[in-house]
Design a protein around this motif. Structure first.
Motif, short mmCIF file in Angstrom:
data_model
loop_
_atom_site.label_atom_id
_atom_site.label_comp_id
_atom_site.label_asym_id
_atom_site.label_seq_id
_atom_site.Cartn_x
_atom_site.Cartn_y
_atom_site.Cartn_z
N VAL A 273 0.86 -1.18 0.00
CA VAL A 273 0.00 0.00 0.00
C VAL A 273 0.90 1.23 0.00
O VAL A 273 1.60 1.49 0.98
CB VAL A 273 -0.94 0.03 1.22
N GLY A 274 0.88 1.97 -1.11
CA GLY A 274 1.72 3.16 -1.19
C GLY A 274 3.20 2.86 -1.03
O GLY A 274 3.94 3.66 -0.45
N PRO A 277 4.87 -2.47 2.27
CA PRO A 277 4.34 -3.84 2.29
C PRO A 277 3.65 -4.14 3.61
O PRO A 277 4.28 -4.14 4.67
CB PRO A 277 5.58 -4.71 2.08
N LEU A 278 2.36 -4.38 3.57
CA LEU A 278 1.58 -4.69 4.76
C LEU A 278 1.30 -6.18 4.82
O LEU A 278 0.87 -6.78 3.84
CB LEU A 278 0.27 -3.91 4.77
N ILE A 279 1.53 -6.79 5.97
CA ILE A 279 1.29 -8.22 6.16
C ILE A 279 -0.09 -8.39 6.77
O ILE A 279 -0.36 -7.94 7.89
CB ILE A 279 2.37 -8.85 7.07
N HIS A 280 -0.98 -9.05 6.02
CA HIS A 280 -2.33 -9.32 6.50
C HIS A 280 -2.38 -10.77 6.99
O HIS A 280 -1.94 -11.69 6.29
CB HIS A 280 -3.36 -9.12 5.39
#
Length: 487
Positions: A273-274, A277-280
């Motif tokens: 996101v932008g 790196p986002l960990i879901h």
């Protein structure tokens, strides 16, 4: 595997393994294996179509495949390459390698089918079905065999990566423990880097070689080809990006280890996101593990096993009765789902007064927590030793499954005394029905430590899936036949 010798700190000499050069040949080996399988699948499809004519009849196919065959093989292998099926990062762990190979194969099949339709080419349905019907499982089995060979080599010290871990000492030990436990990955930890050098070794014995800011220098000195950045390894995203650039020039792989453990790959998704790196992490499968689908599977499976194994139960019961005239069944109170007690059924394998000797054996062995197991337990009878070796004594628990007190697969059913010592984390084992088998059984059974058994049970509870249940049931057969940890 070669060794690099260098001096650390005050002059002590440290010998660390260099990364194996054979790792460079893994993609080529995989390509050669895939090529051989694809050629053999294509030839088998040609021969099978000429002999059997299962779906269609017509003129011979051999002449047509003289030109189309090489194109099919080249296109098939090209699709696997385009799908990233030969990336060096695939040969360690996870299912991504198999997904890419299968996806590329199905894409090739779709392209061949659509192309033949649009160009009005006389594509034999027999050949099409045989080629891809044989090719998909053969490619997957070939990759699995290659992975198993690589893992065996790594357990013997070959095909390994030399690893530096940068971070806080506690985080370093967490990563090092996981890498040590998963020896098949081939990650050999050669040292650690911390924000401030306050210790010479971490609590787990990983040598501290220097500061996190000196990672490039330490990579050159140690010969490491992989750097793990654990919690505390970098102070900002800007520093992380700079270090990644520097390590890229050194040909070193960078791996970021988040402060998350014992989460299956199916629950983890990385979504940038932008540029961040986002960990879901998806919710746990605990709710799914107690729904009607699993229960239906348990009932049908237990009923089928009771019918199939009833002769074994009868013979075992007669042997126990003939040995000492005591009762055939042993009932012991265990704790099930949501803390409910139930009588767990087993064929009796010990002397009738086995419980009376328990306190003495606890004192002799220094047992403190968890279910008591010992090799060469003097309370085990002669027929009981055989029944335990092949887990026949646990077959009456199939009736516990039918009654809804247990499941075919799940955490080990604990004793009330064990549950009394549970903390909030360990209590999650009680969120699902206990199982006749589970990760604890296929991973060592009584050879496991108490903490390792708890870790495996919690992993199962948090990461349940029907596929995992089927996989555990398949592995249970090997564990029972091998009798590892059965006493």
């Amino acid at each position: 595997m070669s060794l690099l010798v260098h001096r650390v700190g005050g002059g002590s000499r440290l010998r660390v393994p260099l990364p194996s050069r054979t790792l460079l040949y893994l993609p080529g080996t995989a390509f050669t294996l895939d090529a051989a399988i694809v050629v053999l699948a294509t030839l088998a499809a040609v021969v099978g179509r000429e002999r059997w004519h299962l779906l269609s009849a017509g003129a011979g196919l051999t002449e047509q495949m003289g030109h189309a065959g090489p194109l099919l093989v080249a296109g098939w292998l090209g699709a696997i390459w385009l799908a990233g099926g030969y990336a060096t990062s695939l040969f360690d762990a996870g299912t991504d390698e198999f997904r890419r190979v299968a996806r590329a194969t199905f894409a090739t099949a779709a392209a061949v089918g659509i192309g033949a339709f649009l160009l009005d080419l006389p594509l034999s349905r027999d050949f099409f079905v045989l080629a891809f019907g044989l090719g998909v499982p053969a490619l997957l089995c070939g990759r699995l065999a290659l992975r198993r060979a690589v893992q065996r080599a790594r357990r013997h010290g070959a095909l390994s990566h030399s690893v530096l871990i940068a971070g806080l000492p506690g985080s370093i030990d967490e990563v090092a423990t996981v890498l040590g436990r998963e020896s098949g990955l081939g990650y050999r930890v050669v040292g650690a880097l911390t924000p401030t050098v306050s210790v010479t070794d971490t609590a787990c014995g990983v040598p501290v070689l220097g500061l996190c800011t000196d990672v490039v220098e330490q990579v050159r000195r140690s010969g490491a080809d992989v750097v793990f950045f654990a919690s505390g390894g970098v102070s900002s995203s800007v520093e992380m990006r700079r270090l990644a650039w520097d390590l890229e020039r050194e040909g070193v792989q960078v791996i970021v280890a988040p402060s998350v453990s014992d989460v299956s790959g199916e629950r983890v998704h990385v979504r940038p996101v932008g540029g961040l790196p986002l960990i879901h992490i998806d919710p746990t499968g605990t709710i799914d593990a107690v729904r009607w689908g699993k229960r239906l599977f348990d009932v049908l499976g237990a009923a089928a096993l009771i019918l199939a194994l009833s002769p074994v139960l009868v013979v075992a019961a007669l042997r126990i009765r003939a040995h000492d005239g005591g009762p055939v069944l042993f009932r012991q109170v265990r704790i099930g789902r949501d803390g409910r007690a139930f009588p767990c059924l087993k064929l009796r394998t010990m002397v009738v007064d086995a419980e009376a000797h328990l306190a003495r054996l606890h004192a002799e062995t220094g047992h403190a927590e968890g279910l008591f197991k010992m090799a060469g337990d003097p309370r085990i009878t002669r027929p009981g030793a055989f029944l335990r070796r092949f887990s026949i004594d646990e077959l009456p628990q199939l009736f516990n499954v039918l009654r809804g007190e247990m499941s075919l697969v799940g955490p080990r059913p604990p004793l009330p005394t064990e549950v009394a010592t549970y903390d909030d984390i360990t209590s999650r084992r009680l969120n699902v029905r206990p199982g006749m088998t589970g990760l604890w059984q296929v991973s060592g059974r009584s050879d496991l430590s108490w903490s390792e058994a708890v870790r495996l049970d919690l992993f199962y509870v948090d990461n349940w899936s029907m596929f995992r249940d089927l996989s555990i049931l398949a592995k249970t057969f090997g564990a029972v036949v091998g009798s590892r940890g059965a006493y």
